[in-house]
Scaffold this active site. Structure first.
Site, short mmCIF file in Angstrom:
data_model
loop_
_atom_site.label_atom_id
_atom_site.label_comp_id
_atom_site.label_asym_id
_atom_site.label_seq_id
_atom_site.Cartn_x
_atom_site.Cartn_y
_atom_site.Cartn_z
N TYR A 13 -1.46 -6.81 -7.71
CA TYR A 13 -2.24 -6.86 -6.48
C TYR A 13 -2.55 -5.45 -6.02
O TYR A 13 -1.66 -4.59 -5.98
CB TYR A 13 -1.46 -7.60 -5.39
CG TYR A 13 -2.20 -7.73 -4.07
CD1 TYR A 13 -3.36 -8.52 -3.98
CD2 TYR A 13 -1.76 -7.07 -2.93
CE1 TYR A 13 -4.04 -8.65 -2.78
CE2 TYR A 13 -2.44 -7.20 -1.71
CZ TYR A 13 -3.57 -7.99 -1.65
OH TYR A 13 -4.25 -8.11 -0.45
N ASP A 65 -0.67 2.35 -8.74
CA ASP A 65 -0.65 1.81 -7.39
C ASP A 65 0.82 1.72 -6.98
O ASP A 65 1.52 0.77 -7.33
CB ASP A 65 -1.33 0.44 -7.35
CG ASP A 65 -1.21 -0.22 -5.98
OD1 ASP A 65 -0.55 0.37 -5.10
OD2 ASP A 65 -1.77 -1.32 -5.81
N LYS A 120 2.64 0.98 2.81
CA LYS A 120 3.95 0.43 3.16
C LYS A 120 4.95 1.52 3.62
O LYS A 120 4.81 2.01 4.73
CB LYS A 120 4.46 -0.43 2.01
CG LYS A 120 3.46 -1.58 1.74
CD LYS A 120 3.92 -2.71 0.89
CE LYS A 120 2.93 -3.87 0.99
NZ LYS A 120 2.23 -4.21 -0.22
C1 LIG Z 1 0.64 -4.42 -0.26
C2 LIG Z 1 -0.03 -3.87 -1.44
C3 LIG Z 1 -1.36 -3.42 -1.42
C4 LIG Z 1 -2.24 -3.62 -0.22
O1 LIG Z 1 -1.80 -2.93 0.90
P1 LIG Z 1 -2.32 -3.38 2.36
O2 LIG Z 1 -1.73 -2.35 3.26
O3 LIG Z 1 -1.80 -4.76 2.56
O4 LIG Z 1 -3.79 -3.34 2.33
C5 LIG Z 1 -1.86 -2.80 -2.52
N1 LIG Z 1 -1.12 -2.63 -3.62
C6 LIG Z 1 0.15 -3.06 -3.70
C7 LIG Z 1 0.93 -2.82 -4.94
C8 LIG Z 1 0.73 -3.71 -2.63
O5 LIG Z 1 1.99 -4.17 -2.73
#
Ligand SMILES: *Cc1c(COP(=O)(O)O)cnc(C)c1O
Length: 428
Positions: free
Chosen positions: A144, A239, A267
């Site tokens: 994601y 990511d 995060k």
């Molecule tokens: C949570 C998450 C996102 C998206 O971040 P948001 O602040 O919710 O837009 C992107 N990549 C990873 C790996 C994530 O866990």
């Protein structure tokens, strides 16, 4: 447990907010039942509107690595608020947090702050395309990267490697530029690169996926990706929105000793406020406006409250040499305890764990990619989720999510969680 007030609040919310929530996973659709409205949190605990107390393993989906309402973060935000909440001009604190991040994370010279992980990943891909002059990207099934169009792509049918939109509103034109690969399957990646030799700008991945449960990369997989990217002139984008500042000060790059070309954050870096960031070495970051041609901007980017929270969080993580080993020990303890409890009652399962990320899959086979994660027994997960909730343990309401362990958890909390797991296992 009594959920009267949560039910009432949810009904009211549904009238004015689609599905009653501002982010779909909160709606409990994967597990059934009514979402719980939280009133406050402290350390490792959540308190709901009906005054039920829970040990929390979501931790706002990752940011609260040192517990809820962590005093240095709270105080930094209060102090910053008194001085004004946004100016739309440069501020000193942006440089302070940037310097600290660049010091903590290997292989990055410059960092740009945005407001979410979604924005970070979306911007990283634009930068990769601008820098390489190529259009297509490779992502992995089950990873994601936020909700921007280029990532809302599912595997195409049969032998085709290009994806198709997995949400209405994503155009076929966008989908054709996102190629889908299987995580932990280097031959598949090689095949896609070979058949699209001159078109791939970047490979983006969660180095340790946490959005299909926790999936550790197989030995050598990340190294092989690095070598393929170098050989094909493709940028490697990590990511690290979930893994950044969680697995280690320097994230997965440090843990696996792999140099990514662009790294995305979110995060933890915001300490619980809306923050994302992307970073790279000078050569790539200087491609970004206002220095370079790739456009990217944000009215509230680098906002003083968000930067104050993030700086307080990163400072604590940077100054506490033992925090990551403590987190790992706690997670290992929980893993062992839960495995024992499930085994005692003959519940087939697999537990994956890396650092302070962990997931329980109700399938005895190895879980290494999206397909094997999807093989889990979802009915059993639903029962497990609701059973744990009844015991006062709040885990993510989906079998495809990771447990986030926080340093605020005591061994008594972990023992209580293991006891809950044992009780629920006896009823499955
Ligand atoms: C949570 C998450 C996102 C998206 O971040 P948001 O602040 O919710 O837009 C992107 N990549 C990873 C790996 C994530 O866990």
């Amino acid at each position: 447990m009594n959920y009267t007030r949560s039910s009432t609040l949810f009904k009211a919310a549904e009238q004015v907010i689609p599905g009653g929530v501002n982010s779909p996973v909160r709606a409990f659709k994967a597990v059934g039942g009514t979402p719980i409205f939280i009133k406050k949190a402290a350390g490792p605990y959540l308190y709901d509107e009906d005054n039920n107390k829970y040990i929390d393993y979501i931790n706002s989906w990752g940011p609260m690595i040192l517990g809820h309402a962590h005093a240095p973060v709270v105080n930094a935000v209060i102090e910053a608020t008194k001085k004004g909440t946004s100016f739309g001009t440069p501020t000193e604190i942006e440089t302070q947090i940037a310097e600290l991040a660049v010091n903590m994370v290997p292989n990055i010279d410059k960092i740009r702050f945005v407001n979410s992980g979604t924005e970070a990943c979306m911007s990283a891909v634009r930068l990769a395309r601008g820098f390489t002059g190529k259009d297509k990207i490779i992502k992995f099934e089950g990873c994601y990267h936020g909700h921007s169009d280029a990532f809302l792509i599912q595997a195409g049918s049969g032998a085709v490697t290009f994806g198709s939109p997995n949400s209405p509103g994503v155009t076929a034109g966008t989908a054709k530029d996102t190629l889908l690969a299987r995580f932990n399957d280097i031959e598949h990646v090689k095949h896609i690169l070979e058949t699209n030799k001159h078109d791939i700008a970047c490979i983006i991945l969660e180095p340790v996926p946490g959005n299909m449960g926790c999936i550790p990369p197989k030995e050598g997989f990340l190294q092989a990706l690095r070598e393929l990217c170098t050989a094909y002139g493709v940028l490697l984008v990590f990511d690290e929105v979930m893994t950044g500042f969680r697995l280690a000060k320097g994230g997965a790059q440090q843990v696996f000793d792999i140099q990514a070309d662009i790294v995305c954050f979110g995060k933890v870096i915001g300490g619980g406020l809306p923050v994302g960031a992307f970073a790279a070495r000078n050569e790539i970051m200087n491609y970004l406006a206002p220095v370079g041609p790739v456009y990217q901007a944000g009215t509230l980017s680098g906002n003083p409250l968000a930067m104050a929270a993030g700086l307080a969080m990163l400072t604590d993580l940077n100054n506490d040499a033992a925090v990551y080993s403590r987190l790992e020990e706690k997670t290992a303890y929980l893993h062992e305890g839960c495995a024992k409890a499930l085994n005692k009652h003959n519940i087939p399962h697999t537990i994956n764990r890396l650092g302070s990320m962990m997931s329980i899959h109700f399938d005895p086979a190895e879980v290494t990619d999206f397909q094997s994660a999807a093989n889990g027994n979802n009915d059993r997960f639903k029962q497990f989720f609701h059973g744990m909730l009844k015991q006062g343990v709040y885990i993510a309401p989906s079998a495809f999510e990771t447990w986030f362990i926080t340093d605020a958890l005591s061994y008594d909390d972990l023992d209580a969680t293991i006891a809950a797991c044992e009780k629920v296992a006896s009823e499955l």
